[in-house]
Design a protein around this motif. Structure first.
Motif, short mmCIF file in Angstrom:
data_model
loop_
_atom_site.label_atom_id
_atom_site.label_comp_id
_atom_site.label_asym_id
_atom_site.label_seq_id
_atom_site.Cartn_x
_atom_site.Cartn_y
_atom_site.Cartn_z
N LEU A 182 1.03 -1.22 0.09
CA LEU A 182 0.03 0.09 -0.01
C LEU A 182 0.93 1.37 -0.10
CD1 LEU A 182 -2.57 -1.15 2.62
CD2 LEU A 182 -2.71 -1.42 0.15
N VAL A 183 0.42 2.22 -1.01
CA VAL A 183 1.46 3.25 -1.13
C VAL A 183 0.62 4.59 -1.01
CG1 VAL A 183 3.28 2.04 -2.38
CG2 VAL A 183 1.44 3.03 -3.70
N VAL A 184 1.30 5.72 -0.78
CA VAL A 184 0.84 6.96 -0.87
C VAL A 184 1.65 7.70 -2.25
CG1 VAL A 184 0.78 9.36 -0.04
CG2 VAL A 184 0.00 7.47 1.33
N ALA A 185 1.03 7.95 -3.31
CA ALA A 185 1.63 8.54 -4.45
C ALA A 185 1.09 9.80 -4.75
CB ALA A 185 1.26 7.56 -5.56
N LYS A 186 1.79 10.46 -5.66
CA LYS A 186 1.36 11.83 -6.20
C LYS A 186 1.34 11.65 -7.86
CE LYS A 186 1.46 16.35 -6.65
NZ LYS A 186 1.49 16.78 -7.90
N LEU A 187 0.01 11.83 -8.06
CA LEU A 187 -0.23 12.05 -9.49
C LEU A 187 -0.03 13.28 -10.24
CD1 LEU A 187 -3.63 10.14 -9.02
CD2 LEU A 187 -1.56 9.11 -9.58
N ALA A 209 -2.01 14.24 -2.43
CA ALA A 209 -1.43 12.71 -2.58
C ALA A 209 -2.55 11.84 -2.74
CB ALA A 209 -0.39 12.40 -1.25
N THR A 210 -2.43 10.62 -3.21
CA THR A 210 -3.43 9.57 -3.16
C THR A 210 -2.91 8.36 -2.65
OG1 THR A 210 -5.07 8.49 -4.74
CG2 THR A 210 -2.91 8.74 -5.36
N PHE A 211 -3.87 7.63 -1.98
CA PHE A 211 -3.57 6.17 -1.25
C PHE A 211 -4.27 5.07 -2.08
CE2 PHE A 211 -4.98 3.75 2.81
CZ PHE A 211 -3.92 2.99 2.59
N LYS A 212 -3.02 4.09 -2.47
CA LYS A 212 -3.72 3.03 -3.32
C LYS A 212 -2.90 1.89 -3.14
CE LYS A 212 -6.95 5.41 -5.79
NZ LYS A 212 -7.02 6.45 -5.06
#
Length: 246
Positions: A190-195, A201-204
């Protein structure tokens, strides 16, 4: 005939061991209070749930003997194991942990606790481009964890239900997730990423399919997004806690 008033019970004198524990705790507190940004009032009000700062002071000055509950609170705020100031209470806690049944797998003795800021999703997104992850004033709220991070870490409060799943792993809205920015992001985590098209940020969940990477929500009602060269991993989620409100 009126009953004579009873004289107040005389307070028990602390043993030499108990006084030594309080002195050791006080020394740790004095050494770490500035760097941790804590005070007797904060520990008393938030940790000990007392009405005044004196509740913490009485333990630090040896007026009151430490007990298991107070020791655990001080250990959490000072980010040290209980054994650093009380081997006696550390043994008691260990004995309770071994003898009591728990529905939490792997329950352990309270050890060292670490303090991490709770930041906004915009701040987490900005971190992906920032040179300094924690500029002054980044947060006025902190939460504690037994997890010792590999790099700068922070808490985020989950928004929405995109990571709520009817089966398996599920992270509900309102949960706090701890993000470690130095843990390797590999498929399945599970990661937090920047689109690229969002300032937040988003959590996916990071998944791999056919040689490509995707950001997949745990809730099947939300779409999966392609993870391309314009996306950035902010960090890996290493812990999630659910706070209950009654």
């Amino acid at each position: 005939m009126k009953n004579p008033e009873k004289a107040p019970a005389k307070k028990r004198a602390l043993s030499a061991e108990e006084l030594a524990e309080c002195a050791a705790l006080n020394a740790i507190y004095k050494a770490k209070k500035k760097s941790l940004g804590i005070s007797q009032e904060k520990i008393a009000m938030e940790g000990l749930k007392a009405n005044s700062q004196s509740a913490a002071s009485h333990y630090l000055t040896g007026r009151n003997a430490l007990n298991i509950e107070a020791a655990a609170v001080f250990a959490r705020y000072l980010q040290v194991p209980v054994s650093d100031f009380s081997e006696r209470l550390a043994r008691e806690i260990k004995g309770i942990s071994r003898s009591s049944e728990s529905n939490v797998e792997g329950a352990q003795q309270p050890g060292a606790y670490y303090r991490y800021p709770v930041i906004s999703w915009v701040s987490a997104g900005s971190w992906a481009e920032a040179v300094e992850p924690y500029p002054a004033g980044v947060s006025d709220r902190y939460e504690y964890s037994e997890y010792n991070s590999k790099g700068p870490a922070f808490w985020l409060e989950v928004k929405g239900d995109s990571m709520t799943s009817p089966v398996g792993t599920s992270i509900a809205q309102g949960s706090l997730i701890l993000v470690d920015t130095e843990v390797e992001a590999t498929p399945g985590k599970l990661v937090v990423a920047k689109l690229p098209d969002s300032n937040e940020a988003t959590f996916k969940k990071l998944v791999s399919d056919g040689g490509r990477l995707y950001l997949k929500p745990l809730n099947p009602g939300y779409p999966t997004e392609v993870f391309d060269e314009n996306c950035r991993i902010v960090g890996v989620v290493v812990q999630a806690t659910q706070k209950f409100h009654y």
